[in-house]
Scaffold this motif. Structure first.
Motif, PDB file in Angstrom:
ATOM      1  N   MET A  21      89.919  97.947  64.189  1.00 24.15           N
ATOM      2  CA  MET A  21      90.046  96.891  63.383  1.00 24.15           C
ATOM      3  C   MET A  21      90.729  95.673  64.216  1.00 24.15           C
ATOM      4  SD  MET A  21      92.577  96.602  59.846  1.00 24.15           S
ATOM      5  CE  MET A  21      92.730  95.006  59.001  1.00 24.15           C
ATOM      6  N   THR A  22      90.037  94.450  64.031  1.00 17.01           N
ATOM      7  CA  THR A  22      90.540  93.366  64.746  1.00 17.01           C
ATOM      8  C   THR A  22      91.706  92.514  63.895  1.00 17.01           C
ATOM      9  OG1 THR A  22      88.179  92.878  65.182  1.00 17.01           O
ATOM     10  CG2 THR A  22      89.697  90.980  65.382  1.00 17.01           C
ATOM     11  N   VAL A  23      92.616  92.314  64.907  1.00 17.16           N
ATOM     12  CA  VAL A  23      93.797  91.771  64.126  1.00 17.16           C
ATOM     13  C   VAL A  23      93.870  90.015  64.251  1.00 17.16           C
ATOM     14  CG1 VAL A  23      96.321  91.441  64.627  1.00 17.16           C
ATOM     15  CG2 VAL A  23      95.179  93.799  65.175  1.00 17.16           C
ATOM     16  N   THR A  24      93.801  89.651  63.254  1.00 15.75           N
ATOM     17  CA  THR A  24      93.799  88.234  62.954  1.00 15.75           C
ATOM     18  C   THR A  24      95.157  87.495  63.241  1.00 15.75           C
ATOM     19  OG1 THR A  24      94.059  88.222  60.775  1.00 15.75           O
ATOM     20  CG2 THR A  24      91.877  88.555  61.631  1.00 15.75           C
ATOM     21  N   VAL A  25      95.229  86.044  63.544  1.00 13.44           N
ATOM     22  CA  VAL A  25      96.074  85.252  63.780  1.00 13.44           C
ATOM     23  C   VAL A  25      97.000  85.214  62.452  1.00 13.44           C
ATOM     24  CG1 VAL A  25      96.948  82.884  64.339  1.00 13.44           C
ATOM     25  CG2 VAL A  25      95.139  84.070  65.700  1.00 13.44           C
TER      26      VAL A  25
END
Length: 339
Positions: free
Chosen positions: A1-5
């Motif tokens: 899962m991509t961690v967003t800012v």
């Protein structure tokens, strides 16, 4: 899962704001966090966070906003009011983050790549040097702040250009709500409050320093206009009532004690005095006019104690019924008649 800012910031800031974000945040990578109905804040550059790390108060936020690194979509005033309301509701004033929270924020900053040295201040920011509060330093600060055109200040001040705080008697905690009440009304209420608190009365001099473009003096001048109007009306109505009374044959030999003449034995002279003091208040709104105070003082003295009312009193005191009229009616200032 991509961690967003936005997700990282949301997770790091929740302990600081004691709950969900008070704004809807959009980060430079397009990610979002926070309630969709809240004011929309956009972080356009990682430099915004870098500034806030070095200056985590109002200065860092203001620098980022001026440089365009942070933006607020919609009404800035409404957004700030919302955030202050949330801060009051959650008791965030004066809250200091724990060392653990600070360490967590720094880890998130490093993860997002926003660490580094302090960024240069915006070009528009004052670059003041010298010993704190020395004459040269303070002079430079004042010049940077005030040597701007009136057009600039007109963008952010009320129509009276009052350069000081307002006093809200509506739409504030404990006051009635009024959708038509705004900054202009609050500034006028503030000027009224100041004039009442200092006990400003006819004949006094007012020195207005540091309130902007003379709004307090102009407000006091408005009081002068009102006093002048009262004087003109009193004199005109009093004379009209006296002429109408004398025109009635049944009043021959009767003392006039109705209308304004029931409140003061000399409404026309009282009105004349108000006219003089009103004109002086208008003139006193600027310094040269204040020195003309001798004019209303002399005129009032003659109207009350020399020729005007005093001379008429000597003549009228011989007429039947006048001594009784003197006992129940004020000499000069309008007062309710005695019964």
């Amino acid at each position: 899962m991509t961690v967003t800012v936005a997700a990282e910031l949301d997770k790091a800031l929740r302990p600081l704001v004691r709950g969900e974000l008070p704004v809807h945040l959009t980060a430079w990578d397009g990610s979002t966090a926070g309630p969709v109905t809240a004011p929309k804040v956009v972080l356009r550059s990682p430099d915004a966070l870098r500034r806030l790390l070095w200056s985590p108060g109002e200065l860092g936020a203001a620098q980022a906003y001026v440089t365009g690194e942070i933006d607020v979509e919609g009404d800035l005033g409404e957004a700030l009011a919302h955030m202050w309301a949330v801060a009051r509701e959650r008791g965030l004033s004066g809250v200091r983050p724990s060392p653990w929270t600070v360490a967590k924020v720094l880890r998130v900053a490093a993860k997002l790549g926003v660490t580094g040295g302090p960024l240069p201040a915006p070009a528009a920011q004052a670059n003041i040097r010298g010993r704190l509060h020395s004459m040269l330093r303070d002079r430079a600060a004042i010049s940077h702040h005030y040597d701007l055109s009136n057009d600039f200040y007109a963008l952010i001040l009320d129509p009276q250009m009052a350069y000081s705080c307002a006093y809200f008697t509506r739409n504030a905690p404990g006051t009635p709500q009024d959708s038509d009440y705004g900054l202009e009304d609050a500034q006028r209420d503030k000027l009224d409050l100041v004039c009442r608190k200092i006990g400003l009365e006819t004949g006094m001099r007012l020195l207005d320093v540091g309130c902007g473009w003379g709004s307090l003096s102009l407000h006091a001048a408005v009081l002068g206009v009102l006093l002048w109007v009262v004087g003109v009306v009193f004199e005109a109505v009093g004379d009209h009532q006296l002429r109408a009374f004398k025109a009635d044959p049944s009043n021959k030999g009767v003392i006039m004690d109705v209308g304004l003449w029931a409140w003061t034995r000399h409404p026309n002279y009282f009105g004349d005095s108000c006219v003089w003091w009103g004109l002086w208040l208008i003139a006193a709104s600027v310094w040269p006019g204040a020195v003309t105070v001798l004019s209303p003082v002399v005129m009032t003295y003659f109207l009350v104690f020399a020729t005007g009312a005093r001379l008429l009193e000597k003549t009228m005191s011989q007429r039947p019924g006048y001594p009784e009229y003197q006992q129940r009616t004020s000499y000069f200032l309008p007062l309710p008649p005695k019964r």
